[in-house]
Design a protein around this motif. Structure first.
Motif, PDB file in Angstrom:
ATOM      1  N   PHE A  67      -2.683  -5.459  -4.119  1.00 39.29           N
ATOM      2  CA  PHE A  67      -2.073  -5.451  -2.867  1.00 39.29           C
ATOM      3  C   PHE A  67      -0.721  -6.043  -3.298  1.00 39.29           C
ATOM      4  O   PHE A  67      -0.414  -7.074  -4.199  1.00 39.29           O
ATOM      5  CB  PHE A  67      -2.603  -6.370  -1.829  1.00 39.29           C
ATOM      6  CG  PHE A  67      -1.822  -6.999  -0.599  1.00 39.29           C
ATOM      7  CD1 PHE A  67      -1.772  -5.910   0.391  1.00 39.29           C
ATOM      8  CD2 PHE A  67      -1.105  -7.881  -0.453  1.00 39.29           C
ATOM      9  CE1 PHE A  67      -0.971  -6.243   1.567  1.00 39.29           C
ATOM     10  CE2 PHE A  67      -0.026  -8.393   0.456  1.00 39.29           C
ATOM     11  CZ  PHE A  67      -0.431  -7.362   1.403  1.00 39.29           C
ATOM     12  N   ILE A  71       4.707  -3.227  -0.255  1.00 36.41           N
ATOM     13  CA  ILE A  71       4.169  -2.011   0.064  1.00 36.41           C
ATOM     14  C   ILE A  71       2.575  -2.237   0.410  1.00 36.41           C
ATOM     15  O   ILE A  71       1.704  -1.965  -0.232  1.00 36.41           O
ATOM     16  CB  ILE A  71       4.004  -0.981  -1.028  1.00 36.41           C
ATOM     17  CG1 ILE A  71       5.518  -0.720  -1.759  1.00 36.41           C
ATOM     18  CG2 ILE A  71       3.714   0.331  -0.598  1.00 36.41           C
ATOM     19  CD1 ILE A  71       5.612   0.076  -3.036  1.00 36.41           C
ATOM     20  N   PRO A  72       2.364  -2.642   1.598  1.00 32.80           N
ATOM     21  CA  PRO A  72       1.200  -2.995   1.938  1.00 32.80           C
ATOM     22  C   PRO A  72       0.107  -1.915   1.983  1.00 32.80           C
ATOM     23  O   PRO A  72      -1.191  -2.135   1.895  1.00 32.80           O
ATOM     24  CB  PRO A  72       1.113  -3.696   3.369  1.00 32.80           C
ATOM     25  CG  PRO A  72       2.363  -3.059   3.867  1.00 32.80           C
ATOM     26  CD  PRO A  72       3.396  -2.846   2.544  1.00 32.80           C
ATOM     27  N   TYR A  73       0.427  -0.698   2.179  1.00 34.55           N
ATOM     28  CA  TYR A  73      -0.449   0.379   2.206  1.00 34.55           C
ATOM     29  C   TYR A  73      -0.555   1.370   0.977  1.00 34.55           C
ATOM     30  O   TYR A  73      -1.043   2.367   0.753  1.00 34.55           O
ATOM     31  CB  TYR A  73       0.346   1.697   3.180  1.00 34.55           C
ATOM     32  CG  TYR A  73       1.659   1.888   3.083  1.00 34.55           C
ATOM     33  CD1 TYR A  73       2.091   2.921   2.321  1.00 34.55           C
ATOM     34  CD2 TYR A  73       2.778   1.218   3.557  1.00 34.55           C
ATOM     35  CE1 TYR A  73       3.182   3.162   1.827  1.00 34.55           C
ATOM     36  CE2 TYR A  73       4.074   1.628   3.509  1.00 34.55           C
ATOM     37  CZ  TYR A  73       4.448   2.506   2.468  1.00 34.55           C
ATOM     38  OH  TYR A  73       5.605   3.036   2.367  1.00 34.55           O
ATOM     39  N   LEU A  74       0.011   0.559  -0.184  1.00 34.82           N
ATOM     40  CA  LEU A  74      -0.041   1.249  -1.586  1.00 34.82           C
ATOM     41  C   LEU A  74      -1.518   1.585  -1.656  1.00 34.82           C
ATOM     42  O   LEU A  74      -2.539   0.763  -1.693  1.00 34.82           O
ATOM     43  CB  LEU A  74       0.310  -0.008  -2.575  1.00 34.82           C
ATOM     44  CG  LEU A  74       0.383   0.695  -3.974  1.00 34.82           C
ATOM     45  CD1 LEU A  74       1.369   1.933  -4.190  1.00 34.82           C
ATOM     46  CD2 LEU A  74       0.487  -0.659  -4.969  1.00 34.82           C
ATOM     47  N   LEU A  76      -3.740   3.420  -0.374  1.00 36.62           N
ATOM     48  CA  LEU A  76      -4.510   3.271   0.913  1.00 36.62           C
ATOM     49  C   LEU A  76      -5.771   4.516   0.869  1.00 36.62           C
ATOM     50  O   LEU A  76      -6.855   4.200   1.034  1.00 36.62           O
ATOM     51  CB  LEU A  76      -3.812   3.326   2.087  1.00 36.62           C
ATOM     52  CG  LEU A  76      -4.652   3.549   3.432  1.00 36.62           C
ATOM     53  CD1 LEU A  76      -5.389   2.160   3.729  1.00 36.62           C
ATOM     54  CD2 LEU A  76      -3.703   3.567   4.698  1.00 36.62           C
ATOM     55  N   PHE A  77      -5.457   5.758   0.484  1.00 34.99           N
ATOM     56  CA  PHE A  77      -6.324   6.851   0.567  1.00 34.99           C
ATOM     57  C   PHE A  77      -7.163   6.820  -0.758  1.00 34.99           C
ATOM     58  O   PHE A  77      -8.168   7.280  -0.695  1.00 34.99           O
ATOM     59  CB  PHE A  77      -5.463   8.132   0.687  1.00 34.99           C
ATOM     60  CG  PHE A  77      -5.002   8.196   2.224  1.00 34.99           C
ATOM     61  CD1 PHE A  77      -5.910   8.459   3.188  1.00 34.99           C
ATOM     62  CD2 PHE A  77      -3.666   8.364   2.480  1.00 34.99           C
ATOM     63  CE1 PHE A  77      -5.608   8.631   4.493  1.00 34.99           C
ATOM     64  CE2 PHE A  77      -3.339   8.515   3.811  1.00 34.99           C
ATOM     65  CZ  PHE A  77      -4.138   8.590   4.762  1.00 34.99           C
ATOM     66  N   HIS A  79      -8.233   3.997  -2.254  1.00 35.14           N
ATOM     67  CA  HIS A  79      -9.439   3.106  -1.812  1.00 35.14           C
ATOM     68  C   HIS A  79     -10.280   3.483  -0.889  1.00 35.14           C
ATOM     69  O   HIS A  79     -11.532   3.451  -0.948  1.00 35.14           O
ATOM     70  CB  HIS A  79      -8.659   1.750  -1.436  1.00 35.14           C
ATOM     71  CG  HIS A  79      -8.017   0.890  -2.300  1.00 35.14           C
ATOM     72  ND1 HIS A  79      -8.282   0.871  -3.803  1.00 35.14           N
ATOM     73  CD2 HIS A  79      -6.572   0.483  -2.213  1.00 35.14           C
ATOM     74  CE1 HIS A  79      -7.167   0.402  -4.289  1.00 35.14           C
ATOM     75  NE2 HIS A  79      -6.471  -0.146  -3.542  1.00 35.14           N
TER      76      HIS A  79
END
Length: 232
Positions: A67, A71-74, A76-77, A79
């Motif tokens: 995390f 960039i909190p959405y790093l 995302l896809f 994972h």
């Protein structure tokens, strides 16, 4: 009354311990692993001197959160795709175990069993980036690893083609086709930034959704069929 309940709870606990020794062994081994890491960190301060922080940091990185505040959405896809692999694998493993109990058989269902093995291999590759790591560190080209996976899938289809034809195989066909597109997008020098990523990872995610739907349907029908047969 309380003494009776306490005694009963204690007896049930001892019974579960005796029946589920494998659970205790597994938890004990994991605890020993973590204990070994703790001892390693403690010893590092004594024996490694200035190298202590580097070695301790290695242990901390093993448990680090993937995390970043900026960039909190790093990833995302990325994972999300790993979760989809786990869902398919869980469906197969749970169904395989359930079918063994329903059928009172030690062999279980070979098709579901080998499907779980295949899913495990792909899950490990996706989580630990085995294909990428072998390419960068060992020099094994990606095309070789993809060829091995392709050979494995062909062997899987040849071994179970009769069983597959009795299932909604269109979902499996779509899933495999999307995996091929994903692999080709990774191998081919496609120009652009977003297009290669969407073709590779987007195709893989959509393929995984089809794989989940396939094994959900297959496992559910097989469990219900076996249950009905056992009740007759």
């Amino acid at each position: 009354m309380r003494n009776y309940q306490t005694k009963k709870i204690w007896q049930d606990l001892k019974k579960q311990i005796l029946e589920d020794r494998s659970v205790l062994v597994f938890n004990g081994l994991v605890l020993l692993l973590f204990l070994g890491m703790t001892v390693y960190v403690k010893m590092a301060g004594t024996y490694y001197g200035s190298d202590y922080y580097a070695r301790v940091n290695f242990i901390k990185l093993l448990f680090a959160e993937p995390f970043r505040k900026d960039i909190p959405y790093l990833a995302l896809f990325t994972h999300f795709s790993e979760i989809l692999w786990c869902i398919s694998l869980t469906i197969c493993l749970f169904s395989f175990t359930l079918l063994k109990r329903i059928r009172h058989s030690h062999k279980g269902d070979p098709f579901i069993f080998f499907s779980a093995i295949a899913l495990t291999i792909f899950l490990l590759d996706d989580i630990f980036r085995l294909t990428l790591t072998l390419d960068l560190l060992v020099g094994i080209p990606k095309v070789i690893m993809y060829s091995l996976y392709g050979l494995g899938l062909v062997s899987y289809i040849v071994a179970f083609w009769r069983r597959i034809l009795s299932t909604p195989y269109i979902l499996l066909l779509v899933g495999f086709s999307l995996f091929i597109i994903s692999g080709m997008a990774d191998l081919l020098p496609i120009k652009g930034e977003g297009t290669p990523v969407i073709l590779e990872d987007g195709s893989k995610i959509l393929g995984l959704v089809n794989i989940i739907l396939y094994f959900w349907d297959v496992c559910e029908k097989e469990v219900m069929r076996s249950r009905n047969l056992s009740n007759e």
